[in-house]
Design a protein around this motif. Structure first.
Motif, PDB file in Angstrom:
ATOM      1  N   HIS A   1     -16.496  44.650  44.113  1.00 47.94           N
ATOM      2  CA  HIS A   1     -16.242  43.358  43.484  1.00 47.94           C
ATOM      3  C   HIS A   1     -17.552  42.577  43.388  1.00 47.94           C
ATOM      4  CE1 HIS A   1     -14.649  39.375  42.683  1.00 47.94           C
ATOM      5  NE2 HIS A   1     -13.502  39.953  42.384  1.00 47.94           N
ATOM      6  N   PRO A   2     -17.772  41.901  42.258  1.00 49.01           N
ATOM      7  CA  PRO A   2     -19.028  41.152  42.096  1.00 49.01           C
ATOM      8  C   PRO A   2     -19.280  40.138  43.209  1.00 49.01           C
ATOM      9  CG  PRO A   2     -17.893  41.312  40.005  1.00 49.01           C
ATOM     10  CD  PRO A   2     -16.963  41.884  41.031  1.00 49.01           C
TER      11      PRO A   2
ATOM     12  N   ALA B   1     -18.941  39.040  34.109  1.00 47.56           N
ATOM     13  CA  ALA B   1     -17.715  38.591  33.459  1.00 47.56           C
ATOM     14  C   ALA B   1     -17.655  39.029  31.997  1.00 47.56           C
ATOM     15  CB  ALA B   1     -17.597  37.077  33.561  1.00 47.56           C
ATOM     16  N   VAL B   2     -16.453  39.409  31.585  1.00 46.32           N
ATOM     17  CA  VAL B   2     -16.202  39.715  30.178  1.00 46.32           C
ATOM     18  C   VAL B   2     -15.135  38.748  29.670  1.00 46.32           C
ATOM     19  CG1 VAL B   2     -16.882  42.145  30.320  1.00 46.32           C
ATOM     20  CG2 VAL B   2     -14.520  41.481  30.858  1.00 46.32           C
TER      21      VAL B   2
ATOM     22  N   PRO C   1      -7.293  39.064  37.385  1.00 41.12           N
ATOM     23  CA  PRO C   1      -7.345  40.505  37.672  1.00 41.12           C
ATOM     24  C   PRO C   1      -6.511  40.837  38.909  1.00 41.12           C
ATOM     25  CG  PRO C   1      -9.387  39.439  38.347  1.00 41.12           C
ATOM     26  CD  PRO C   1      -8.569  38.393  37.665  1.00 41.12           C
TER      27      PRO C   1
ATOM     28  N   CYS D   1     -10.846  43.032  40.110  1.00 46.96           N
ATOM     29  CA  CYS D   1     -11.886  42.727  39.125  1.00 46.96           C
ATOM     30  C   CYS D   1     -11.668  43.601  37.898  1.00 46.96           C
ATOM     31  CB  CYS D   1     -13.265  43.010  39.738  1.00 46.96           C
ATOM     32  SG  CYS D   1     -14.601  42.957  38.513  1.00 46.96           S
ATOM     33  N   TRP D   2     -11.706  42.965  36.739  1.00 48.34           N
ATOM     34  CA  TRP D   2     -11.517  43.733  35.500  1.00 48.34           C
ATOM     35  C   TRP D   2     -12.640  44.744  35.286  1.00 48.34           C
ATOM     36  CZ3 TRP D   2      -6.825  43.619  34.332  1.00 48.34           C
ATOM     37  CH2 TRP D   2      -6.072  42.448  34.303  1.00 48.34           C
TER      38      TRP D   2
HETATM   39  S1  SF4 Z   1     -12.699  39.892  36.844  1.00 50.48           S
HETATM   40 FE1  SF4 Z   1     -14.395  39.342  35.523  1.00 50.48          FE
HETATM   41  S2  SF4 Z   1     -15.113  37.353  36.276  1.00 50.48           S
HETATM   42 FE2  SF4 Z   1     -13.801  38.244  37.856  1.00 50.48          FE
HETATM   43  S3  SF4 Z   1     -15.215  39.278  39.178  1.00 50.48           S
HETATM   44 FE3  SF4 Z   1     -14.544  40.812  37.717  1.00 50.48          FE
HETATM   45  S4  SF4 Z   1     -16.027  40.734  36.058  1.00 50.48           S
HETATM   46 FE4  SF4 Z   1     -16.339  38.915  37.297  1.00 50.48          FE
END
Ligand code: SF4
Ligand SMILES: Nc1ncnc2c1ncn2[C@@H]1O[C@H](COP(=O)(O)OP(=O)(O)O)[C@@H](O)[C@H]1O
Ligand SMILES: Nc1ncnc2c1ncn2[C@@H]1O[C@H](COP(=O)(O)OP(=O)(O)O)[C@@H](O)[C@H]1O
Ligand SMILES: [Mg+2]
Ligand SMILES: [Mg+2]
Lengths: 344, 332
Positions: B249-250, B296-297, B305, B318-319
């Motif tokens: 996860h970011p 992020a997209v 997500p 996370c997507w």
């Molecule tokens: S879902 Fe999107 S905004 Fe959230 S952590 Fe993943 S890439 Fe980043």
């Protein structure tokens, strides 16, 4: 010549010395004892807290010196003595060649500008009733650096953006900001007087890791941009390794080890430093599972009646009989690496 | 190991003048018998509220558990009567807090506070309770227990008070101990002593442990499974090794890049996560981490997500979880 006996203002002698770079600050044989008083009618001193008990070190221009050790070991008191908020019981604080201990309040005034401090808890050090703009601008008014209101306001905006805050924050109050933002305000206020030297006393300790990293980077950027010198007081040894050039380790009012940063972390020589580093958990489970976890037994004794000889001897795993006798002096065991222990 | 605790879709909210604070926003996790689980995250992300929810200690008003189930050995704690949940607290699930001073009564001796729990909860006689208290003090490493039992909390150092709290937690031989930032107020050498003690005792007695902390080092040293929280949600869960060596996860990646290492020379500047965590009373649509996320997209702004398995019991919400770069961790 021992550090203990180093005469105030004397030649550098055996103190951790300046190998390269120009010295900005010299601390020589610094002692600060706080009296403990008793008695209702007549206050008499029944004992003394030996908060700082004879320490010497130099800080070079442009460097960040780390001062580490567990709570109560005398870090804050050392900082307050340098700032002349506490007057030392003994010793010299030589800033740019001038012994601050010998100056009266009036003569100290320019140094109160050149030496600034950033505290741990930005909330308690910011007046809750004042707007951020006033908090940052006030010192400039007091020290008569920028008497013009409009210019001062412009300077506040500039300082806010330097510290990564929107200039519009000038109209807010401290409680309307997060901990990280308040710490940036504390930094902006410290910068407002164009200091040369900043004491950061646990300046990032209360912040969450993601915010802490932002403020660490800010402190580094400012050091470069404004040619600042830092005394970085902290109990977080990982942060100190990242940020500092050299590190002094304190225990019960004394410096027990002093070295270049990587040298200290890769080759700790004093048994206290070794145990202290072993206690710090590393954010990597694989490393942690392989590491030997040596425990430091017991707790720090009282600074009112510190142990005789080496103050660490009651807890020391390698202590010998002689350790309770003579106070070990700092010895330079490797170039620039000083250790106060006779058994290493 | 059999399941001890199963939390499903737990939602705890505070209804305040500033709006509804979504402190815990649909978290699910399990703890096995004897496991050491960690909940890690920065302040305000809902760690304490999630722990207090387990024991139904949320102040109402303004707070309320609005959804979910918490099954402890098959019993849903949220369905128990007040009397029944009180019998679980302290007895089967004990808690250790950050500041022991607030959980100790300053005007009662340590001995009285320890024996009271024993006589009250377990119906022991005074003499038996006293003997057990002495034994417990010894177990948590307090020397001279007889004398120390007659002392008051202020005679104890912070580390010693935390040892007393652990002794109290162990009193009734619970199956689970929840420790909320138990060492945050302590020096690092005392922290190491206390955590080592907790790990040793919980392993020896087979007690499961949920340790709540913001300290990534503590988690790495002591936890088996890790649950990373952000803005009221668990955004990643897995073994400690998965979380630290293959973060999914970011936010977790950002956290790991934000902490300097004690064991490695400085390489470069830290790479902090920009910005700050959101206000839980004013959460936007989509992923709560999006405003700070480098990956992020488009859909991150509109769709939350879900926490999904990436294989091997490693979950991420996370997507972009399958497209994230792996941080360079020293393979040591
Ligand atoms: S879902 Fe999107 S905004 Fe959230 S952590 Fe993943 S890439 Fe980043
Ligand atoms: N004003 C004071 N009066 C009496 N004792 C003090 C005072 N300030 C600090 N001390 C004592 O001096 C010792 C060192 O304190 P301090 O410098 O704050 O340590 P640190 O910053 O390393 O935690 C402690 O034992 C502390 O209780
Ligand atoms: N009694 C309360 N009233 C209103 N909001 C609360 C209350 N207790 C906690 N909160 C809010 O719930 C959120 C999560 O808090 P908490 O679980 O204490 O965070 P953590 O333990 O992760 O630091 C925070 O936004 C906090 O402000
Ligand atoms: Mg201090
Ligand atoms: Mg909390």
């Amino acid at each position: 010549m021992s550090v203990e006996s180093a005469a105030p203002g004397a030649d550098i002698g055996a103190a951790p010395s300046v190998a390269k770079g120009e010295t900005l600050l010299e601390v020589r044989g610094l002692k600060k004892y706080f009296p403990i008083t008793a008695g209702v009618m007549i206050q008499r001193t029944i004992a003394e807290v030996k908060a700082v008990d004879g320490i010497s070190f130099d800080i070079r221009r442009g460097e960040t010196l780390g001062l580490v050790g567990e709570s109560g070991c005398g870090k804050t008191t050392t900082g307050r003595c340098i700032l002349q908020l506490d007057r030392p019981s003994e010793g010299a604080i030589i800033f740019d060649g001038v012994n601050l201990v010998e100056l009266d309040q009036r003569a100290l005034s320019p140094y109160r500008q050149k030496i600034q401090v950033i505290f741990q808890d930005p909330y308690s050090s910011l007046n809750p009733r004042l707007k951020i703009g006033t908090i940052i601008g006030e010192p400039m008014k007091v020290h008569n650096i920028e008497p013009n209101v409009n210019k001062r306001r412009a300077r506040v905006s500039e300082l806010l953006s330097i510290c990564g805050l929107d200039p519009r924050f000038a109209d807010r109050y401290p409680h309307e900001m997060s901990g990280g933002q308040r710490q940036r305000v504390g930094i902006a206020r410290a910068l407002s007087l164009n200091p040369q030297f900043i004491i950061c006393d646990e300046a990032v300790s209360a912040l969450d890791v993601s915010i802490q990293a932002q403020v660490i980077n800010l402190l580094e950027d400012l050091r470069e941009e404004f040619h600042l010198t830092y005394l970085f007081i902290a109990h977080d040894l990982s942060v100190v390794r990242h940020l500092c050039h050299r590190v002094a380790v304190m225990y019960l009012g004394k410096i027990v080890e002093f070295a270049e940063c990587d040298e200290l972390y890769d080759n700790p020589l004093h048994p206290y430093t070794q145990l202290l580093l072993s206690a710090v958990p590393i954010p990597d489970p694989v490393t942690e599972s392989k590491r030997e976890h040596k425990m430091l037994k017991g707790e720090v004794p009282s600074p009112i009646n510190p142990p005789s000889g080496c103050v660490f001897h009651p807890r020391c795993p390698i202590a010998v009989e002689g350790c309770s006798g003579a106070i070990p002096e700092l010895r330079e065991l490797r170039p620039g690496h000083w250790v106060a222990c006779t058994e290493v | 190991m059999p399941r001890l605790l199963e939390i499903e879709n737990l939602r705890t909210q505070f209804f305040t003048s500033a709006g509804t604070v979504r402190a815990v926003d649909g978290i699910s996790y399990n703890v096995d018998e004897g496991e050491a689980a960690a909940i890690v995250g920065e302040s305000g992300c809902g760690k304490s509220v999630s722990a207090l929810s387990i024991l139904r200690l949320i102040p109402d008003p303004p707070g309320r558990i609005v959804d979910g189930s918490i099954r402890f050995k098959g019993i849903d704690l949220l369905q128990l009567s007040d009397v029944e949940i009180r019998r679980v607290r302290g007895r089967r699930i004990a808690m250790v807090f950050q500041e022991p001073m607030t959980s100790l009564n300053p005007v009662l001796t340590i001995g009285l506070q320890l024996t009271e729990t024993l006589t009250h909860h377990l119906g022991m006689t005074k003499e038996a309770a006293r003997a057990r208290a002495v034994e417990l003090m010894g177990m948590v490493g307090i020397s001279d227990p007889e004398r120390r039992l007659s002392q008051y909390p202020h005679h104890f150092s912070g580390g010693m008070r935390q040892r007393v709290m652990i002794a109290m937690a162990l009193c009734c031989e619970p199956e689970l101990i929840i420790a909320d930032e138990p060492t945050t107020a302590l020096d690092v050498t005392i922290q190491a002593q206390i955590l080592e003690l907790m790990k040793d005792l919980t392993r020896r007695l087979g007690v499961a442990l949920i340790i709540i902390t913001h300290n990534l080092g503590v988690v790495a040293r002591y936890a088996d499974r890790v649950h990373v929280m952000y803005a009221g949600k668990i955004i990643e869960q897995g073994t400690a090794r998965q979380i630290y060596h293959e973060p999914g996860h970011p936010y977790t990646i950002g956290l790991l890049h934000s902490v300097p290492r004690l064991d490695q020379p400085r390489k470069e500047k830290l790479a902090p996560i920009e910005g700050q965590p959101p206000d839980l009373a004013r959460l936007d649509e989509g992923c709560a981490f999006r405003p700070r996320c480098r990956y992020a997209v488009e859909r991150c702004a509109t769709e939350i997500p879900p926490l999904e398995d990436m294989g091997d019991g490693h979950y991420s919400a996370c997507w972009e979880k399958d497209k994230l770069p792996q941080p360079q961790r020293a393979a040591s």
